[in-house]
Design an enzyme around this catalytic site. Structure first.
Site, mmCIF file in Angstrom:
data_model
loop_
_atom_site.group_PDB
_atom_site.id
_atom_site.type_symbol
_atom_site.label_atom_id
_atom_site.label_comp_id
_atom_site.label_asym_id
_atom_site.label_seq_id
_atom_site.Cartn_x
_atom_site.Cartn_y
_atom_site.Cartn_z
ATOM 1 N N ARG A 145 0.850 -1.196 0.000
ATOM 2 C CA ARG A 145 0.000 0.000 0.000
ATOM 3 C C ARG A 145 0.886 1.247 0.000
ATOM 4 O O ARG A 145 1.079 1.898 1.039
ATOM 5 C CB ARG A 145 -0.954 -0.031 1.182
ATOM 6 C CG ARG A 145 -2.103 -0.983 0.932
ATOM 7 C CD ARG A 145 -3.305 -0.676 1.794
ATOM 8 N NE ARG A 145 -4.503 -1.280 1.218
ATOM 9 C CZ ARG A 145 -5.670 -1.325 1.839
ATOM 10 N NH1 ARG A 145 -5.812 -0.797 3.024
ATOM 11 N NH2 ARG A 145 -6.716 -1.884 1.252
ATOM 12 N N GLN A 164 -1.410 2.558 -5.922
ATOM 13 C CA GLN A 164 -2.843 2.697 -5.651
ATOM 14 C C GLN A 164 -3.712 2.305 -6.842
ATOM 15 O O GLN A 164 -4.751 1.670 -6.674
ATOM 16 C CB GLN A 164 -3.160 4.129 -5.225
ATOM 17 C CG GLN A 164 -2.691 4.456 -3.822
ATOM 18 C CD GLN A 164 -2.989 5.894 -3.431
ATOM 19 O OE1 GLN A 164 -3.367 6.718 -4.261
ATOM 20 N NE2 GLN A 164 -2.834 6.202 -2.160
ATOM 21 N N ASP A 202 -4.283 -1.546 -7.154
ATOM 22 C CA ASP A 202 -4.637 -2.221 -5.901
ATOM 23 C C ASP A 202 -5.991 -2.921 -6.033
ATOM 24 O O ASP A 202 -7.046 -2.297 -5.933
ATOM 25 C CB ASP A 202 -4.668 -1.186 -4.767
ATOM 26 C CG ASP A 202 -4.871 -1.806 -3.405
ATOM 27 O OD1 ASP A 202 -5.230 -2.997 -3.331
ATOM 28 O OD2 ASP A 202 -4.696 -1.084 -2.402
ATOM 29 N N SER A 233 -8.400 -2.760 -2.824
ATOM 30 C CA SER A 233 -9.139 -1.511 -2.644
ATOM 31 C C SER A 233 -10.266 -1.377 -3.654
ATOM 32 O O SER A 233 -11.391 -1.007 -3.299
ATOM 33 C CB SER A 233 -8.189 -0.317 -2.755
ATOM 34 O OG SER A 233 -7.299 -0.276 -1.662
ATOM 35 N N TYR A 289 -3.420 -1.401 6.944
ATOM 36 C CA TYR A 289 -4.425 -2.384 7.310
ATOM 37 C C TYR A 289 -4.676 -2.344 8.815
ATOM 38 O O TYR A 289 -3.835 -1.900 9.602
ATOM 39 C CB TYR A 289 -3.977 -3.798 6.929
ATOM 40 C CG TYR A 289 -3.811 -4.008 5.443
ATOM 41 C CD1 TYR A 289 -4.904 -4.270 4.642
ATOM 42 C CD2 TYR A 289 -2.553 -3.941 4.847
ATOM 43 C CE1 TYR A 289 -4.761 -4.468 3.276
ATOM 44 C CE2 TYR A 289 -2.397 -4.142 3.479
ATOM 45 C CZ TYR A 289 -3.511 -4.408 2.705
ATOM 46 O OH TYR A 289 -3.360 -4.600 1.359
#
Length: 385
Positions: free
Chosen positions: A126, A131, A134, A137, A234
């Site tokens: 992360r 991003q 990902d 997500s 997380y």
């Protein structure tokens, strides 16, 4: 180089790892693309759309994978005895396999033994530059949205306050447990539908995020909760004592709720139990609980993974498998873009092939195997042991 997109064969899986949009972009990179017939049907994408985008539509897994240098999947390929097709044995040696690949020592050994370079996208670090690739997500965002929609569909008293000539129906009280990507989207969606929303999370940064979306914060805070977030963003597993105190704080709150949505996951572990049998028993008949963490064992003591159940006191618990798969078209579009971004980030234009530098943080985080060996830092010790 040939890129292969397989049909998903695991139960409750409606997604596909490439869309006509991403197929066109792969072809523009110099790849030839083969899509297994029927791969996109559950996500609303017919074979004709892939063909129109320039892909070869292959009749079966073997034809799709023949000569492939890159293989895209949503879930880990099926092996011997797991289904009618042994997908693993059909993947050519040296091929790069990308997807959500069950990053266990046993699976990594299987990939290494078969000479597959396996990239488990669920292990993506992360960091800012990762991003847009990902998958956790992008899929969690849609799961949070879908959870609220399914709750609204199952709830018999309506979400917003409804003022009519016949009287007023009060807004639903919605409590979201866990304010990660899924939880924040659930809060936002429940607010859009007109619910009175509250939320909780053990991570200290989540309190302000919850409030910024117009929800009220409920929770227990102490010194332990200040360290409740990992460096990767997380939630960290906390002590049994903390969860007991957290449960005391929210037990009275849950009794007043119409809808509870649980989203708490701890990477690589069974989901923590946040809603006990006693809490469920305290809720009003007709209340709804949606357990997004059902695939990891569930956040609710009475969840039956893969099922919707109604308790003796009239509370319905939705514990379906694969929440992103319940919004398959949108989930496929985002997952496919995540994979496209990963490949284009590491694309060698001259060679017209991916180049994965061993020293790159993203590559180190994702790649399980290379050159017939398990190389991921979290799996090598397990192998040696």
């Amino acid at each position: 180089m040939r890129l292969a997109v397989l049909k998903e064969r695991r139960p409750a899986e409606t997604r596909v790892a490439a869309t006509p949009e991403t197929v066109k972009k792969f072809i523009a990179l110099g790849l030839t693309v083969a899509v297994e017939s029927g791969a996109g049907l559950a996500a609303g994408i017919p074979d004709a759309d892939y063909a129109a985008a320039g892909a070869e539509v292959a009749p079966d897994a073997a034809a799709t994978l023949a000569g492939a240098g890159i293989v895209l999947k949503i879930r880990a390929p099926l092996g011997t005895g797991e289904g009618a097709v042994d997908e693993l044995s059909l993947i050519p040696r040296g091929a790069l396999l990308l997807g959500q690949l069950q990053a266990t020592p046993e699976m990594a050994e299987s990939y290494a033994r078969l000479g597959i370079e396996a990239g488990a996208m669920e292990l993506l670090p992360r960091i800012t530059r990762a991003q847009s690739m990902d998958i956790l997500s992008s899929q969690a965002n849609l799961a949070g949205y879908r959870a609220v929609i399914e709750a609204a569909g199952a709830f018999t008293r309506g979400f917003p306050m409804l003022m009519t000539a016949a009287g007023t129906i009060p807004a639903a009280n919605v409590f979201v447990m866990g304010a990660g990507v899924a939880g924040l989207q659930a809060i936002a969606t429940a607010r859009r539908l007109g619910g009175r929303v509250s939320a909780t999370d053990v991570r200290p940064a989540a309190k302000e995020e919850i409030k910024s979306l117009g929800a009220s914060f409920v929770g227990y805070e102490d010194e332990e909760s200040k360290a409740a977030q990992t460096a990767g963003g997380y939630a960290r597993q906390l002590s049994a004592e903390f969860y007991a105190r957290q449960a005391e704080v929210i037990a009275a709150h849950i009794a007043k709720q119409d809808i509870v949505i649980t989203t708490a996951l701890v990477q690589g572990r069974k989901a923590p139990t946040l809603v006990t049998e006693a809490m469920v028993a305290s809720m009003k008949p007709g209340s709804i609980i949606v357990d997004i963490a059902a695939d990891a064992g569930g956040n609710v003591a009475l969840t039956r993974p893969g099922e919707a159940v109604t308790t003796p006191n009239g509370v319905t618990i939705l514990g379906y498998h694969n929440w992103p798969g319940r919004i398959g078209a949108a989930a496929s579009a985002l997952f496919a873009r995540n994979l496209l971004t990963f490949l284009t980030t590491f694309w060698d234009k001259e060679a017209k092939a991916p180049k994965l530098p061993a020293e790159d943080d993203i590559v180190k985080g994702v790649l399980l195997t290379r050159g017939g060996a398990v190389i991921h830092p979290s799996l090598v010790p397990a192998k040696a042991a």
